[in-house]
Design a protein around this motif. Structure first.
Motif, PDB file in Angstrom:
ATOM      1  N   MET A   1      23.527  25.482  56.735  1.00  0.00           N
ATOM      2  CA  MET A   1      22.940  26.468  57.611  1.00  0.00           C
ATOM      3  C   MET A   1      21.528  26.832  57.140  1.00  0.00           C
ATOM      4  SD  MET A   1      23.486  28.300  60.239  1.00  0.00           S
ATOM      5  CE  MET A   1      22.994  29.761  61.045  1.00  0.00           C
ATOM      6  N   VAL A   2      21.368  27.128  55.860  1.00  0.00           N
ATOM      7  CA  VAL A   2      20.068  27.497  55.316  1.00  0.00           C
ATOM      8  C   VAL A   2      19.108  26.312  55.417  1.00  0.00           C
ATOM      9  CG1 VAL A   2      18.865  28.215  53.221  1.00  0.00           C
ATOM     10  CG2 VAL A   2      21.061  29.231  53.801  1.00  0.00           C
ATOM     11  N   ARG A   3      19.628  25.124  55.205  1.00  0.00           N
ATOM     12  CA  ARG A   3      18.791  23.926  55.281  1.00  0.00           C
ATOM     13  C   ARG A   3      18.232  23.752  56.693  1.00  0.00           C
ATOM     14  NH1 ARG A   3      20.631  17.757  53.753  1.00  0.00           N
ATOM     15  NH2 ARG A   3      18.558  16.866  53.957  1.00  0.00           N
ATOM     16  N   LYS A   4      19.030  24.015  57.709  1.00  0.00           N
ATOM     17  CA  LYS A   4      18.560  23.909  59.092  1.00  0.00           C
ATOM     18  C   LYS A   4      17.482  24.942  59.389  1.00  0.00           C
ATOM     19  CE  LYS A   4      22.760  21.948  61.059  1.00  0.00           C
ATOM     20  NZ  LYS A   4      23.842  22.107  62.043  1.00  0.00           N
ATOM     21  N   ILE A   5      17.631  26.130  58.837  1.00  0.00           N
ATOM     22  CA  ILE A   5      16.627  27.174  59.050  1.00  0.00           C
ATOM     23  C   ILE A   5      15.305  26.761  58.416  1.00  0.00           C
ATOM     24  CG2 ILE A   5      15.987  29.549  58.455  1.00  0.00           C
ATOM     25  CD1 ILE A   5      18.997  30.245  58.725  1.00  0.00           C
ATOM     26  N   ALA A   8      13.729  23.993  60.512  1.00  0.00           N
ATOM     27  CA  ALA A   8      13.129  24.530  61.733  1.00  0.00           C
ATOM     28  C   ALA A   8      11.829  25.273  61.417  1.00  0.00           C
ATOM     29  CB  ALA A   8      14.105  25.459  62.430  1.00  0.00           C
ATOM     30  N   ALA A   9      11.813  26.033  60.336  1.00  0.00           N
ATOM     31  CA  ALA A   9      10.604  26.757  59.942  1.00  0.00           C
ATOM     32  C   ALA A   9       9.492  25.781  59.564  1.00  0.00           C
ATOM     33  CB  ALA A   9      10.905  27.692  58.787  1.00  0.00           C
ATOM     34  N   GLY A  10       9.838  24.707  58.897  1.00  0.00           N
ATOM     35  CA  GLY A  10       8.847  23.698  58.523  1.00  0.00           C
ATOM     36  C   GLY A  10       8.250  23.008  59.728  1.00  0.00           C
ATOM     37  N   PHE A  14       4.341  23.240  60.888  1.00  0.00           N
ATOM     38  CA  PHE A  14       3.549  22.026  61.112  1.00  0.00           C
ATOM     39  C   PHE A  14       2.935  22.032  62.506  1.00  0.00           C
ATOM     40  CE2 PHE A  14       3.225  17.617  62.603  1.00  0.00           C
ATOM     41  CZ  PHE A  14       2.322  17.128  61.673  1.00  0.00           C
ATOM     42  N   SER A  15       3.720  22.427  63.507  1.00  0.00           N
ATOM     43  CA  SER A  15       3.222  22.473  64.881  1.00  0.00           C
ATOM     44  C   SER A  15       2.082  23.477  65.012  1.00  0.00           C
ATOM     45  CB  SER A  15       4.346  22.847  65.838  1.00  0.00           C
ATOM     46  OG  SER A  15       5.372  21.886  65.796  1.00  0.00           O
TER      47      SER A  15
END
Length: 42
Positions: A1-5, A8-10, A14-15
Motif C-alpha cells: 500500500m505504501v509503495r503504491k502511494i 503515485a507521488a513520484g 515527474f509530470s
C-alpha cells in the motif's frame, strides 16, 4: 500500500516537473521579449 502511494507521488512529481519546464521556458521567452521591447523603446 505504501509503495503504491510513493509510486503515485513520484509519477505526479515527474509530470509536474515536465510541465514546469515548459512553463518556465515560456516565461523566460516572455521576459526576453519584454526586455527587447524596452530596449527598442529607449
Amino acid at each position: 500500500m505504501v509503495r503504491k502511494i510513493f509510486l503515485a507521488a513520484g509519477i505526479a512529481a515527474f509530470s509536474l516537473t515536465a510541465a514546469a519546464c515548459n512553463t518556465v521556458k515560456g516565461v523566460g521567452q516572455d521576459i526576453e521579449s519584454v526586455g527587447e521591447a524596452g530596449d527598442e523603446a529607449i
